[in-house]
Every structure is written in C-alpha cells, then in structure tokens.
Design an enzyme around this catalytic site. Structure first.
Site, short mmCIF file in Angstrom:
data_model
loop_
_atom_site.label_atom_id
_atom_site.label_comp_id
_atom_site.label_asym_id
_atom_site.label_seq_id
_atom_site.Cartn_x
_atom_site.Cartn_y
_atom_site.Cartn_z
N TYR A 219 -1.64 -10.18 10.75
CA TYR A 219 -2.26 -9.54 9.57
C TYR A 219 -3.35 -10.12 9.13
O TYR A 219 -4.59 -9.50 8.67
CB TYR A 219 -1.01 -9.37 8.53
N ARG B 1 -11.37 -6.64 10.45
CA ARG B 1 -11.73 -5.60 9.50
C ARG B 1 -12.88 -5.91 8.51
O ARG B 1 -13.91 -5.27 8.56
CB ARG B 1 -10.71 -4.99 8.69
N GLU C 231 6.51 -0.63 -0.41
CA GLU C 231 5.47 -0.36 -0.71
C GLU C 231 5.44 1.22 -0.81
O GLU C 231 6.01 1.75 -0.09
CB GLU C 231 4.39 -0.76 0.45
N ARG D 28 -8.18 -0.23 -4.28
CA ARG D 28 -6.73 0.13 -4.80
C ARG D 28 -6.76 1.59 -4.74
O ARG D 28 -5.61 2.39 -4.59
CB ARG D 28 -6.42 -0.01 -6.22
N TYR E 85 -8.89 -11.78 -3.61
CA TYR E 85 -7.44 -12.39 -3.53
C TYR E 85 -7.94 -14.00 -3.24
O TYR E 85 -8.98 -14.23 -2.36
CB TYR E 85 -6.52 -12.01 -2.49
C1 3EB Z 1 -1.22 -6.00 -1.65
O1 3EB Z 1 -1.35 -5.16 -2.81
C2 3EB Z 1 0.06 -5.40 -0.78
O2 3EB Z 1 -4.72 -5.06 3.82
O3 3EB Z 1 -5.52 -3.01 3.75
C3 3EB Z 1 -1.43 -2.86 0.73
C4 3EB Z 1 -2.42 -2.15 1.23
C5 3EB Z 1 -1.52 -4.59 1.02
C6 3EB Z 1 -3.19 -2.38 1.95
C7 3EB Z 1 -4.66 -3.95 3.25
C8 3EB Z 1 -2.69 -4.49 2.12
C9 3EB Z 1 -3.30 -3.57 2.17
O4 3EB Z 1 -2.01 -6.86 -1.56
C10 3EB Z 1 -0.56 -5.32 0.58
#
Ligand code: 3EB
Length: 311
Positions: A136, A143, A300, A208, A195
């Site tokens: 991941y 990406r 999720e 989001r 992050y």
């Molecule tokens: C998070 O909130 C959960 O790497 O594109 C959710 C949706 C998550 C997409 C991504 C990762 C991704 O971090 C993980």
C-alpha cells in the site's frame, strides 16, 4: 454547469439496457463466464446488498479504450478500468502503479474529460512487505508521482478508495469529468495528503470528497480516522459509529441536505456482517469483504449522495 447527472446508476442485477449505453458495470464476488469489455470484476467477496452496479448513459457513448486500458465516455463523464498484473507489482510496485496512473492521466485530456474525479483501487496483497516496503505504501509513492507529474495539486486530487482484495494483481476503476468538481475536506480529519511521515514516505494523494456541478457528493473511502489517528483499534462496532460521524461531518462541510444514493461497506472480517446496519446508512448498501489499508482498521465506508430535493 451541468445541472443533471450525466449518468444513471442502477444496482439492479440485470437492468433492461442497451449494451451501447453501459459506461461500466462493476461486479463484486463470484461471477460466471468472461466479463464483457465494459464490465469490471473487483474480486471482492460479496456479503450483502447489490452485487452489481451499472453506470449508465442516457446519451451515446464513445469508446476510447486502448489495449489494457478501457474507457467509455459521453460528453460529460467517462468510466474506465485498468488492470496491473501481479508480475509488474512484484517487479516494482511503485513504478507499475505510477505507470498505470500516468497512462490514465495521459489519455483523459484527449477525450474531452480531463478531470479525474474518482478512483477505486482493488489491490491484491495490500499488506505484503515490511514498513515502507508495504505494498500500500509503495502504491502511494507511485500514485503520488504520477499525479504530481501531471501537474495536479491537492485540490485536484481524485476522491479514492484503496482496498485489499484476495488474489493477485490490482485493478483500477475511475471516473473522469468534463468539468472539475469541488474538493471537500473533513474538519474532523487531517487531510490525507497532509498525513505525517509515520504512515509512509508519501502521504496518500486523495481528497475526502468531491462535490460535482450536478449536485452530488462523491465520498472517498472513510474509516474511523480522527485527526490522522485510527480510533477504536480492532473494534468494528465502535469504528462503524466513528465512520458514520465522519460521513456526517463531511456532508455538513459540503453544505445542505444530502440524501444517500449508494454506500459500499468494506469489512475486514466477513463474520461481522451483522454489525452493519444497512437501513441506517440508507440508499443501496452493498457490503463486501475487503482489507482497509491500515491493519487496525476493520471497516471502511464510501458513499454517493445527492442534494436533497432533487431526483
Ligand atoms: C484513511 O482515512 C483511510 O489511499 O486513496 C481511505 C480511502 C484510505 C482512500 C487512499 C486510503 C485511501 O486514511 C484509508
């Protein structure tokens, strides 16, 4: 501005439609026979709710598929898919994911639909590899490079779901638009692209949610993350409640009343299906077995909402 949705979503098993109007049909779980060229099989075990979703066009389609990359569009929207073989992921996961996104991003401007609005990545062996070598995290590196090379800043990142599936290889599914959508972030959550380092060398390049010009809210995979930390490790019931709080906060951030059209719940442990209250989520709710990208996250949800008062 496009005022009406440029597609129609059906979660019927076999809607009465002309194959020439299918942008993409997504099938979860087991399926028989060879998939049609406009069908994508996620390989995620199907636990409850609709097993297929059809993204349909009211207007004629153009096929922009080249080789492994499938893409069908109308004048406003397009849906596509691209597979990455396991051998390429093993040889260099970051490079193969970068190449896949670069191919998609290079094709889109030639189709009149330059904006990558939404992406889904179904990734085999999502937790393979230690530390920063984890698949991941390597995916995030690839990406990130492709999106940056295409000149996208955080505002123009797509909404996304990245979910682990059984078996080999990866599959990317995406939606592209003629017009940009508006990125919406969640005030309860650190933006994923901000992050801190501990989650990997490349923060995840997604927003989001995207609010479209036709009054829909396309919500990324949403989990029990508050700030940047996972809450309620390994407690699926508590994570579901936290996830619903996150979805509500996003709807509020997007303004107005939103009505659920479609939700997909990804559960790490299929034995916990009974914890999912499909009525409460509303709309068409599919529940699938899938591995969320942080190992402590058990569930999720992603959602598609339409502004209330429209149909
Ligand atoms: C998070 O909130 C959960 O790497 O594109 C959710 C949706 C998550 C997409 C991504 C990762 C991704 O971090 C993980």
């Amino acid at each position: 501005m496009t005022r009406t949705p440029p597609y129609r979503l059906s979660t019927e098993a076999e809607p009465a439609v002309d194959a020439g109007r299918v942008l993409l049909c997504v099938t979860h779980g087991e399926a028989e026979g060879e998939p049609a060229m406009w069908e994508l099989r996620t390989g995620l075990p199907h636990l409850a709710g609709p097993q297929r979703e059809w993204w349909l066009s009211e207007t004629p389609l153009t096929d922009h598929s080249t080789g492994e990359l499938g893409l069908r569009t109308n004048a406003d929207i397009g849906f596509g898919q691209l597979r990455i073989p396991e051998s390429a992921l093993r040889a260099d996961c970051a490079a193969s994911c970068e190449e896949a996104f670069a191919r998609i991003l290079a094709l889109l401007p030639t189709t009149g639909l330059p904006h990558l609005l939404r992406s889904w990545i179904y990734l085999g062996h999502i937790h393979a590899g230690e530390g920063d070598d984890e698949r991941y995290r390597q995916f995030c590196i690839g990406r990130g490079r492709a999106l940056t090379a295409a000149g996208l800043d955080a505002n123009a990142f797509p909404a996304a779901t990245v979910i682990g599936r059984p078996g080999d290889g990866a599959c990317i599914h995406f939606m592209a638009g003629r017009e940009p959508a508006e990125a919406i972030e969640n005030p309860r959550q650190t933006s994923a692209f901000d992050y801190p380092r501990r989650y990997g060398p490349q923060p995840p390049s997604f927003v989001r949610a995207q609010r479209t010009s036709w009054g829909e809210l396309i919500v990324s995979g949403t989990a029990a993350v508050v700030g940047h930390e996972s809450r309620h490790p390994d407690d699926t019931a508590a994570q579901l409640l936290e996830t619903e709080r996150n979805l509500a906060a996003l709807r509020e951030a997007a303004g107005g009343d939103w009505q659920p059209l479609r939700t997909v719940v990804y559960l790490r442990d299929p034995a916990e299906l009974a914890l999912v209250d499909r009525e409460r989520l509303g709309g068409a709710v599919s529940v699938l077995q899938g591995d969320v990208c942080r190992p402590e996250l058990m569930v999720e949800c992603e959602a598609l909402y339409r502004r209330a008062g429209r149909n």
